[in-house]
Scaffold this motif. Structure first.
Motif, PDB file in Angstrom:
ATOM      1  N   UNK A   1     -44.915  33.719 -26.863  1.00 46.99           N
ATOM      2  CA  UNK A   1     -43.543  33.886 -27.323  1.00 46.99           C
ATOM      3  C   UNK A   1     -43.477  33.466 -28.786  1.00 46.99           C
ATOM      4  N   UNK A   2     -42.440  33.921 -29.468  1.00 52.56           N
ATOM      5  CA  UNK A   2     -42.312  33.633 -30.894  1.00 52.56           C
ATOM      6  C   UNK A   2     -40.889  33.211 -31.223  1.00 52.56           C
TER       7      UNK A   2
ATOM      8  N   UNK B 106     -43.928  36.309 -34.528  1.00 49.34           N
ATOM      9  CA  UNK B 106     -44.273  37.315 -33.532  1.00 49.34           C
ATOM     10  C   UNK B 106     -45.352  38.266 -34.013  1.00 49.34           C
ATOM     11  N   UNK B 107     -45.253  38.704 -35.255  1.00 53.40           N
ATOM     12  CA  UNK B 107     -46.259  39.607 -35.819  1.00 53.40           C
ATOM     13  C   UNK B 107     -47.621  38.922 -35.883  1.00 53.40           C
ATOM     14  N   UNK B 108     -47.635  37.690 -36.335  1.00 49.55           N
ATOM     15  CA  UNK B 108     -48.901  36.959 -36.450  1.00 49.55           C
ATOM     16  C   UNK B 108     -49.553  36.771 -35.085  1.00 49.55           C
TER      17      UNK B 108
ATOM     18  N   UNK C  40     -40.449  43.933 -38.975  1.00 42.77           N
ATOM     19  CA  UNK C  40     -41.546  43.084 -39.450  1.00 42.77           C
ATOM     20  C   UNK C  40     -42.897  43.675 -39.049  1.00 42.77           C
ATOM     21  N   UNK C  41     -42.988  44.186 -37.829  1.00 42.25           N
ATOM     22  CA  UNK C  41     -44.227  44.841 -37.411  1.00 42.25           C
ATOM     23  C   UNK C  41     -44.504  46.052 -38.300  1.00 42.25           C
TER      24      UNK C  41
ATOM     25  N   UNK D  99     -27.651  42.436 -27.240  1.00 38.27           N
ATOM     26  CA  UNK D  99     -27.925  41.750 -28.504  1.00 38.27           C
ATOM     27  C   UNK D  99     -29.244  42.279 -29.070  1.00 38.27           C
ATOM     28  N   UNK D 100     -29.166  43.369 -29.799  1.00 37.83           N
ATOM     29  CA  UNK D 100     -30.367  44.073 -30.230  1.00 37.83           C
ATOM     30  C   UNK D 100     -30.813  43.743 -31.647  1.00 37.83           C
ATOM     31  N   UNK D 101     -30.000  43.019 -32.395  1.00 34.41           N
ATOM     32  CA  UNK D 101     -30.293  42.816 -33.811  1.00 34.41           C
ATOM     33  C   UNK D 101     -31.618  42.089 -34.024  1.00 34.41           C
ATOM     34  N   UNK D 102     -31.877  41.064 -33.206  1.00 34.73           N
ATOM     35  CA  UNK D 102     -33.121  40.318 -33.356  1.00 34.73           C
ATOM     36  C   UNK D 102     -34.344  41.183 -33.145  1.00 34.73           C
ATOM     37  N   UNK D 103     -34.325  42.008 -32.097  1.00 39.37           N
ATOM     38  CA  UNK D 103     -35.476  42.873 -31.835  1.00 39.37           C
ATOM     39  C   UNK D 103     -35.629  43.931 -32.913  1.00 39.37           C
TER      40      UNK D 103
END
Length: 229
Positions: free
Chosen positions: A206-207, A213-215, A123-124, A113-117
């Motif tokens: 964790x985010x 996650x970026x923040x 975003x980064x 499940x790679x879509x989230x990453x």
């Protein structure tokens, strides 16, 4: 009440998400892609498209599959279509502004499940990071090799299936030992269910989503830079 949730822009994105899902479930990949790309060309913010259209639609697709409302074939079609949309949005996320921070992102072990990453790495990228997206199914040796080659400031790990949590723990421990300066962030379904899990694995945090996650990564890495100065 959160007034932003009732804003015209938010309502427009909600309608876009509903229309996008409808096109996906109808098997119309071309129509689904056109909806999103037309919105971005008209000025919609790519971050908002990710967070308020693509992400909630994929969550809904997953829910429909879990409830046996749609088949696994339909779920795979919808995910592949969203991956296509994201690839077509890449020219809109590239920024010339860089701040010297870098990250590696991957899905641990046998995670497919790679879509989230992929969204997280985008975003980064939009925030000015140099990103190295490794994709799905990343064994520990490959992650460590990437860390040695890239020397990033942060490592982001995605875990969707509970059985892969021990693999994430092993990677975190190995990275912490070999690259102690690297900030390790995790995300995925197990951490939503148990917010204390990340700390128990040795991660720095964790985010819930890509924006958070970026923040968090920026805060952790810049705090280190300030301490070093």
């Amino acid at each position: 009440m959160d007034r932003s949730a009732c804003s015209p822009a938010s309502a427009s994105l909600t309608r876009l998400a509903a229309a996008y899902l409808e096109q996906l479930l109808a098997g119309n990949r071309r129509g689904a892609c056109a909806l999103v790309l037309d919105a971005v060309r008209a000025g919609a913010d790519v971050r908002e498209i990710y967070l308020k259209v693509l992400q909630p639609v994929q969550h809904e697709v997953g829910r429909l599959w879990q409830e046996n409302t749609i088949t696994v074939a339909v779920e795979h079609f919808c995910t592949a279509a969203t991956q296509l949309v994201i690839s077509q949005l890449f020219p809109y996320i590239i920024t010339e502004t860089k701040h010297g921070l870098s990250m590696v992102g991957c899905c641990v072990g046998e995670e497919l499940h790679e879509l989230g990453m992929r969204m997280v790495c985008d975003f980064f990228e939009m925030d000015g990071w140099d990103t190295y997206y490794m994709g799905a199914n990343c064994p520990q040796d490959a992650v460590l090799a990437a860390m040695a080659e890239r020397r990033p400031h942060a490592l982001c790990l995605s875990v969707t299936m509970h059985q892969n949590v021990p693999l994430a723990r092993d990677i975190i421990q190995a990275v912490a030992t070999q690259f102690p300066a690297v900030k390790i962030l995790v995300g995925g379904f197990p951490f939503l269910l148990n917010p204390d899990l990340a700390a128990s694995l040795g991660a720095h945090g964790w985010a819930r989503d890509a924006h958070e996650g970026v923040r968090l990564a920026a805060f952790l890495c810049r705090a280190d830079q300030e301490d070093a100065a």
